[in-house]
Design a protein around this motif. Structure first.
Motif, PDB file in Angstrom:
ATOM      1  N   SER A   1       0.827  -1.211   0.000  1.00  0.00           N
ATOM      2  CA  SER A   1       0.000   0.000   0.000  1.00  0.00           C
ATOM      3  C   SER A   1       0.858   1.257   0.000  1.00  0.00           C
ATOM      4  O   SER A   1       0.594   2.203  -0.758  1.00  0.00           O
ATOM      5  N   LEU A   2       1.883   1.274   0.846  1.00  0.00           N
ATOM      6  CA  LEU A   2       2.769   2.442   0.906  1.00  0.00           C
ATOM      7  C   LEU A   2       3.542   2.627  -0.389  1.00  0.00           C
ATOM      8  O   LEU A   2       3.760   3.757  -0.837  1.00  0.00           O
ATOM      9  N   LEU A   3       3.936   1.513  -1.010  1.00  0.00           N
ATOM     10  CA  LEU A   3       4.630   1.596  -2.299  1.00  0.00           C
ATOM     11  C   LEU A   3       3.711   2.202  -3.356  1.00  0.00           C
ATOM     12  O   LEU A   3       4.142   3.043  -4.158  1.00  0.00           O
ATOM     13  N   ALA A   4       2.440   1.787  -3.332  1.00  0.00           N
ATOM     14  CA  ALA A   4       1.475   2.336  -4.292  1.00  0.00           C
ATOM     15  C   ALA A   4       1.305   3.841  -4.095  1.00  0.00           C
ATOM     16  O   ALA A   4       1.273   4.609  -5.067  1.00  0.00           O
ATOM     17  N   VAL A   5       1.215   4.285  -2.837  1.00  0.00           N
ATOM     18  CA  VAL A   5       1.071   5.716  -2.559  1.00  0.00           C
ATOM     19  C   VAL A   5       2.302   6.483  -3.057  1.00  0.00           C
ATOM     20  O   VAL A   5       2.186   7.552  -3.666  1.00  0.00           O
ATOM     21  N   ALA A   6       3.489   5.927  -2.798  1.00  0.00           N
ATOM     22  CA  ALA A   6       4.729   6.586  -3.241  1.00  0.00           C
ATOM     23  C   ALA A   6       4.756   6.741  -4.759  1.00  0.00           C
ATOM     24  O   ALA A   6       5.078   7.818  -5.284  1.00  0.00           O
ATOM     25  N   VAL A   7       4.419   5.680  -5.469  1.00  0.00           N
ATOM     26  CA  VAL A   7       4.433   5.719  -6.943  1.00  0.00           C
ATOM     27  C   VAL A   7       3.440   6.754  -7.457  1.00  0.00           C
ATOM     28  O   VAL A   7       3.730   7.526  -8.391  1.00  0.00           O
ATOM     29  N   ILE A   8       2.242   6.792  -6.840  1.00  0.00           N
ATOM     30  CA  ILE A   8       1.207   7.736  -7.285  1.00  0.00           C
ATOM     31  C   ILE A   8       1.666   9.175  -7.094  1.00  0.00           C
ATOM     32  O   ILE A   8       1.462  10.033  -7.960  1.00  0.00           O
TER      33      ILE A   8
ATOM     34  N   ALA B   1      -5.333   3.329  -1.666  1.00  0.00           N
ATOM     35  CA  ALA B   1      -4.076   2.776  -1.153  1.00  0.00           C
ATOM     36  C   ALA B   1      -3.861   3.157   0.312  1.00  0.00           C
ATOM     37  O   ALA B   1      -3.422   2.334   1.117  1.00  0.00           O
ATOM     38  N   ILE B   2      -4.184   4.397   0.668  1.00  0.00           N
ATOM     39  CA  ILE B   2      -4.035   4.817   2.060  1.00  0.00           C
ATOM     40  C   ILE B   2      -5.039   4.090   2.946  1.00  0.00           C
ATOM     41  O   ILE B   2      -4.716   3.679   4.068  1.00  0.00           O
ATOM     42  N   VAL B   3      -6.257   3.923   2.449  1.00  0.00           N
ATOM     43  CA  VAL B   3      -7.259   3.147   3.195  1.00  0.00           C
ATOM     44  C   VAL B   3      -6.767   1.714   3.396  1.00  0.00           C
ATOM     45  O   VAL B   3      -6.883   1.145   4.489  1.00  0.00           O
ATOM     46  N   ALA B   4      -6.189   1.130   2.338  1.00  0.00           N
ATOM     47  CA  ALA B   4      -5.657  -0.237   2.444  1.00  0.00           C
ATOM     48  C   ALA B   4      -4.534  -0.302   3.462  1.00  0.00           C
ATOM     49  O   ALA B   4      -4.417  -1.279   4.227  1.00  0.00           O
TER      50      ALA B   4
ATOM     51  N   THR C   1      -4.692  -2.718   6.705  1.00  0.00           N
ATOM     52  CA  THR C   1      -3.697  -3.766   6.952  1.00  0.00           C
ATOM     53  C   THR C   1      -2.912  -3.502   8.242  1.00  0.00           C
ATOM     54  O   THR C   1      -2.540  -4.439   8.946  1.00  0.00           O
ATOM     55  N   PHE C   2      -2.679  -2.231   8.562  1.00  0.00           N
ATOM     56  CA  PHE C   2      -2.054  -1.905   9.851  1.00  0.00           C
ATOM     57  C   PHE C   2      -2.937  -2.373  10.996  1.00  0.00           C
ATOM     58  O   PHE C   2      -2.460  -2.982  11.961  1.00  0.00           O
ATOM     59  N   SER C   3      -4.229  -2.119  10.895  1.00  0.00           N
ATOM     60  CA  SER C   3      -5.159  -2.507  11.962  1.00  0.00           C
ATOM     61  C   SER C   3      -5.277  -4.019  12.094  1.00  0.00           C
ATOM     62  O   SER C   3      -5.583  -4.524  13.176  1.00  0.00           O
ATOM     63  N   PHE C   4      -5.028  -4.754  11.009  1.00  0.00           N
ATOM     64  CA  PHE C   4      -5.108  -6.211  11.043  1.00  0.00           C
ATOM     65  C   PHE C   4      -4.008  -6.856  11.883  1.00  0.00           C
ATOM     66  O   PHE C   4      -4.161  -7.989  12.326  1.00  0.00           O
ATOM     67  N   GLY C   5      -2.893  -6.160  12.073  1.00  0.00           N
ATOM     68  CA  GLY C   5      -1.811  -6.809  12.810  1.00  0.00           C
ATOM     69  C   GLY C   5      -0.878  -5.877  13.536  1.00  0.00           C
ATOM     70  O   GLY C   5      -0.755  -5.922  14.755  1.00  0.00           O
ATOM     71  N   MET C   6      -0.227  -4.989  12.798  1.00  0.00           N
ATOM     72  CA  MET C   6       0.808  -4.145  13.390  1.00  0.00           C
ATOM     73  C   MET C   6       0.267  -3.135  14.391  1.00  0.00           C
ATOM     74  O   MET C   6       1.014  -2.597  15.200  1.00  0.00           O
TER      75      MET C   6
END
Length: 301
Positions: A173-180, A204-207, A211-216
Motif C-alpha cells: 500500500s505504501l509503495l502504491a502511494v509513493a508511486v502515485i 491505497a491509504i485506506v488499504a 492492513t495496519f489494523s489487522f496486525g501491526m
C-alpha cells in the motif's frame, strides 16, 4: 480518533484541544472510586484490603477463595525473586525477547502510520482528493472496523500470520502511494488521469490503515506481554513503551517536514521500513498463540 477527526471538521484546533481535556476531568474524580490492585495489596502484605478489593472487582456474590489462594501463591513466589536492574537486561537470556518486543514496537511507528493518521487531511489534499477532511474521517472509521475484526481473528488465526499479512499489505500500500505521488507531478490537475490517481491514492491509504489494523496496530503489544519473562516484564515493558512513544514523537515531528520535501520520497522511506518489518517478522518472530509463558521462554534458549 474518529471523534477527533469529526470534531476537527467542526471546531478550530484550539477548541479541539480544550475538548480533549474533558475526558481527563471525568477520569480524575473517577479514580477515587477505583479499588486498588489486589495483587499490589497482596504484595504489600495488606491481606484484608487485598481480599476486600478483589471481592469488589469480582462482585459481592462471587466466591473468590480459589483466586485468593492463587494470587497469594503467585505473590509469594514473585517476592522470592530479586528486583532486576536496568543494566541486567543485557543478559543473553533476555536479549532475544527484548529485541523482538522493542523491535516490533519501534518498527510499528517507523512505518509512518501516525504520520498518515495525524496528517491524513494534508496527505489527501496533496494527492488531489477533493474533500480531504471527510476522507480522513472515513479512514478513521475503517480503522475502527478493521481493528474489531482483528480482535475476533487474534486467537483464531494466530499472531505471526496476522503480522505477516499486515506488514506485507502495508508495504504494498505504501509503495502504491509513493508511486502515485511521483506520477501525479507529471499529470495536469484537470485531467482524467489526475482524478484516477487521486482515487487510487485514497484506496491505497485506506488499504494501508486496514492492513495496519489487522496486525501491526495491536499485536506488537500482545507479543511483548507474552514473550517478556516475568522477572523483567515491568521494567522491560516500560522501556519498550518508552521506545515506542519516542519513535512516534520523532515520526510525528518530522512527517510535515518530509512531506514538504517530497511526498513520494517520504512514502518510499515508510515502504522500506515496512519491507524490513516483514523480513524481521518472517525470520525472528515466533508464534505465541496457544503456548504457555514457559514454552515461549524455552524456545529462546
Amino acid at each position: 480518533m474518529v471523534l477527533a477527526y469529526v470534531l476537527g471538521m467542526l471546531v478550530p484546533w484550539r477548541m479541539l484541544a480544550v475538548i480533549g481535556t474533558l475526558p481527563c476531568t471525568i477520569l480524575i474524580p473517577g479514580l477515587l472510586f477505583i479499588p486498588e490492585s489486589p495483587r499490589w495489596l497482596a504484595k504489600m502484605n495488606k491481606m484484608d484490603d487485598f481480599e476486600a478489593s478483589l471481592q469488589v472487582l469480582r462482585g459481592s456474590e462471587t466466591d473468590i477463595t480459589s483466586e485468593v489462594n492463587d494470587i497469594k501463591t503467585a505473590v509469594a513466589s514473585a517476592n522470592k525473586m530479586t528486583a532486576i536492574r536496568f543494566q541486567e537486561l543485557n543478559q543473553k537470556k533476555f536479549r532475544m525477547p527484548l529485541t523482538l518486543g522493542i523491535g516490533l514496537l519501534v518498527l510499528q511507528q517507523l512505518s509512518g502510520i501516525n504520520a498518515i493518521l495525524f496528517y491524513a487531511g494534508s496527505i489527501f489534499k496533496a494527492a488531489g482528493v477533493t474533500n480531504s477532511n471527510l476522507a480522513a474521517c472515513g479512514v478513521g472509521v475503517i480503522g475502527v472496523l478493521a481493528t474489531g475484526i482483528t480482535t475476533w481473528l487474534l486467537d483464531r488465526a494466530g499472531r505471526r500470520i496476522l503480522l505477516i499479512i499486515s506488514s506485507a499489505g502495508m508495504t504494498l500500500s505504501l509503495l502504491a502511494v509513493a508511486v502515485i505521488f511521483f506520477l501525479k507531478d507529471n499529470v495536469p490537475q484537470d485531467s482524467d488521469m489526475y482524478y484516477i490517481l487521486s482515487m487510487v491514492s485514497l484506496l491505497a491509504i485506506v488499504a494501508c490503515v486496514i492492513t495496519f489494523s489487522f496486525g501491526m496496530g495491536a499485536i506488537p503489544w500482545v507479543i511483548m506481554s507474552e514473550i517478556l519473562p516475568v522477572s523483567i516484564k515491568s521494567l522491560a515493558g516500560s522501556f519498550a513503551t518508552l521506545a515506542n512513544w519516542l519513535t512516534s514523537f520523532g515520526i510525528t515531528m518530522t512527517a510535515n517536514l518530509l512531506l514538504s520535501w517530497s511526498a513520494g520520497g517520504t512514502f518510499v522511506c515508510y515502504t522500506l521500513v515496512s519491507a524490513f518489518t516483514l523480513v524481521f517478522i518472517v525470520l525472528w518472530v515466533p508464534e505465541t498463540k496457544g503456548r504457555t509463558l514457559e514454552e515461549i521462554q524455552w524456545s529462546f534458549r
